[in-house]
Scaffold this active site. Structure first.
Site, PDB file in Angstrom:
ATOM      1  N   ILE A   1       0.846  -1.190   0.000  1.00 28.84           N
ATOM      2  CA  ILE A   1       0.000   0.000   0.000  1.00 28.84           C
ATOM      3  C   ILE A   1       0.880   1.238   0.000  1.00 28.84           C
ATOM      4  CG2 ILE A   1      -1.855   1.224   1.189  1.00 28.84           C
ATOM      5  CD1 ILE A   1      -2.253  -1.527   2.719  1.00 28.84           C
ATOM      6  N   CYS A   2       0.562   2.159  -0.878  1.00 29.85           N
ATOM      7  CA  CYS A   2       1.292   3.408  -0.933  1.00 29.85           C
ATOM      8  C   CYS A   2       0.467   4.461  -0.200  1.00 29.85           C
ATOM      9  CB  CYS A   2       1.502   3.806  -2.402  1.00 29.85           C
ATOM     10  SG  CYS A   2       2.221   5.422  -2.584  1.00 29.85           S
TER      11      CYS A   2
END
Lengths: 153, 484
Positions: A91-92
């Site tokens: 996840i960014c």
């Protein structure tokens, strides 16, 4: 380890008590790795009826350092489609990076942030260069310096 | 309690502040279980001996004011066994729910040593220190922040935190948080103190629960009867409760899992143990479990008989006791009679007996008469002593009476005397006054003229007359007094 254990013990006690809707605890064996399920509650066509599984990995310096949070892919738990979520589950999100993290955050608040991140999304797509990133990345998620190229989402 | 999800639950029960955890924790194993991942005890004990206090103890007996300091050194040496307990306030259980505002947002525990930031947020000093070493931002509003911007939280926050009810990690009783360490150091029966043999010749440096400290030194090796492990007697109780691998065993009767250590207590209350009918000793041979036994008790054929027998038993016992008392008094009276008889015999021929006492002394066959003789003499002595003491008492009584009588008589006499003395003085005064009057008259008459005569023009004249006149007047008064 002691500090992280105590803090996670408190959090676990609270999670056992009650969780916000759409978040459920799957397993919390020990204080290194927890699994939680989240789902988007409003009628977002991209995610309706789907449940996603999150994996939390805690270091001994939690909550000073952020936990490592990724989506995991199992038969009935897909990786959500999102321009900031790679297909390998990474996840960014600035909240989960060294810079954006704050020790006042907790498992519950992370889950709620991810819930709202999915809720507000309208693009059914993966980030730019997803295939290349997934193929080449050998680093741990928190060591990656994401370039937050799209801050509108 | 194996592992897996259970272990986390147990941890919550022992550490967490959720109300469910408090109520469901079983009494027998309420202390934190020694599971591999979290066997930590929420307090530490400082072992090092304070060099100052020991120096004081050794030096005090030699100090000049010995009696004053001795007492103090005694109390100090008993205090010497106390150990300072440093409690980790993040790991203890609190009583009741705690105001969210008193929780540190970082460790999620009631604040410990709270500090205030420039942006008006409160954290534990330790927590914010850790956080700032990572990034110099306020964890809540990301306001730039450094260690030197932190200041002590308001006193009110400290007071609120100090009054939080925290459970003692040893005895599980709730105290104000600020009092907890003091309680553990000085009073808690379950907390550790130094072995009482510290100051004795053994110089034992071990620690033991305060509750057990009066049992002497328990630091010797014993073997656990269940798991055959060798350990110190001081740790035996804890071992049997929490550590021993064989500590749990099913009850032979009801198959619930119990602590081996508590087996006897359990069997007394276990509903599955067969017990005999309460009228067993009168012949009922019925044995059953608790529930059935109660049913049986109502219809037991020995029920009527048992009650009567019980009464009879009681009566018999009473009578036996009475008989015993009577026997004793009887024995005493017999001895008295014997003594009186022998006394009478001896008194018939006291002088004879006295004369032949030398012969009796050599004659061993006559030992009994010798004995009675001695007894007689002793009794005589006693009688005399009694008489003497009676006389002495009478004497003292008489003396007292006499003194009282004397007093009674002398007091009115004294009063009379005083009265007389006063009247005499009054009369004396009158006489003197009269005398002076007469003297003046005489002077006038002998002088032949009025005032100027005694202080005449010639200096020698009056000096010769005056002593004469005075002498005259003196003799006159004397005569007058004697006449009066």
């Amino acid at each position: 380890m002691a500090f992280a254990t105590k803090r996670l013990g408190k959090e676990l006690a609270k999670i056992h008590g009650n969780l916000p809707p759409g978040i459920t605890l799957v397993t919390a064996e020990g204080f290194q790795e927890w699994l939680l399920d989240i789902q988007v509650l409003d009628a977002n066509p991209i995610y309706t009826g789907k449940i996603f599984r999150l994996k939390f990995k805690f270091s001994s310096s939690y909550p000073i350092e952020p936990p490592e949070v990724t989506f995991v892919n199992t038969t009935d738990r897909p990786i959500p489609m999102h321009p900031h979520i790679y297909s390998n589950g990474i996840i960014c999100l600035d909240l989960l990076g060294q810079q954006g993290w704050s020790p006042v955050q907790n498992v519950e608040s992370i889950c709620m942030s991810l819930q709202s991140m999915l809720t507000g999304n309208t693009k059914n797509e993966r980030p730019e260069g997803d295939a290349q990133f997934v193929a080449s990345n050998r680093r741990r998620p928190r060591d990656i310096d994401f370039y937050y190229h799209d801050n509108t989402v | 309690m194996n592992s897996g999800p259970d272990s986390a639950d147990v941890f919550l029960e022992s550490l967490g502040d959720s109300p469910s955890g408090e109520t469901s924790a079983p009494n027998t194993i309420a202390r934190p279980l020694p599971l591999s991942s979290f066997s930590s005890i929420p307090y530490t004990v400082q072992f090092e001996i304070n060099p100052e206090s020991t120096a004081f103890i050794t030096s005090s007996p030699g100090s000049p004011s010995l009696s004053a300091t001795h007492k103090e050194s005694l109390t100090l040496s008993s205090l010497e066994l106390n150990l300072r307990h440093t409690v980790d306030f993040r790991a203890i259980t609190y009583d009741g729910t705690i105001d969210e505002n008193l929780m540190c947002p970082i460790c999620r525990c009631p604040l410990v040593n709270p500090v205030l930031t420039d942006c008006d947020h409160i954290f534990c000093r330790e927590c914010i220190g850790d956080s700032l070493s990572h990034s110099e931002l306020c964890p809540i509003d990301r306001f730039p922040l450094s260690l030197k911007d932190l200041m002590k939280a308001p006193k009110m926050v400290f007071n609120q935190l100090d009054s939080l009810k925290a459970k003692c990690p040893c005895c599980n009783i709730a105290f104000a948080r600020s009092m907890l360490e003091h309680h553990m150091e000085k009073y808690c029966p379950e907390s550790l103190v130094r072995c009482s043999a510290l100051h004795s010749s053994k110089k034992c440096a071990g620690v033991v629960k305060r509750r057990l400290s009066d049992q002497g030194c328990l630091h010797y090796q014993v073997q656990c009867p269940d798991c055959m492990e060798t350990l110190e007697q001081a740790q035996m109780e804890d071992h049997c409760h929490t550590v021993c691998k064989q500590r749990l065993a099913p009850c032979e009767h009801c198959t619930t899992i119990i602590l081996r250590h508590k087996k006897v207590e359990h069997e007394e209350s276990c509903s599955e143990v067969c017990r005999p009918c309460q009228w067993k000793e009168y012949g009922c041979s019925y044995e059953a479990k608790q529930d059935n036994l109660q049913l049986h008790n109502d219809k037991c054929t020995f029920k009527l008989f048992g009650a009567i027998a019980e009464n009879i038993k009681k009566e018999v016992n009473d009578l036996r006791k009475e008989v015993g008392n009577l026997k004793e008094t009887n024995h005493l009276q017999e001895r008295r009679i014997k003594f009186l008889e022998s006394g009478q015999k001896a008194s018939e021929k006291p002088f004879e007996f006295m004369d032949s006492s030398d012969a009796n002394l050599s004659d061993t066959a006559n030992a009994e008469t010798l004995d009675t003789g001695h007894e007689y003499l002793l009794s005589l002595l006693e009688v005399q002593q009694n008489r003497i003491s009676n006389l002495a008492a009478e004497l003292s009584e008489l003396r007292a009476k006499h003194t009282v009588m004397l007093f009674n008589e002398t007091i009115p006499m004294k009063n009379e005397l005083a009265e007389l003395r006063s009247t005499q003085q009054v009369t004396c005064m009158h006489v003197r006054w009269l005398m002076r009057f007469r003297m003046q008259e005489n002077q006038r008459r002998f002088g032949g003229g009025p005032g100027p005569a005694p202080s005449g023009p010639d200096g020698g004249g009056p000096s010769n007359e005056m002593p004469l006149g005075r002498r005259l007047s003196d003799s006159m008064t004397r005569d007058l007094i004697t006449k009066l």
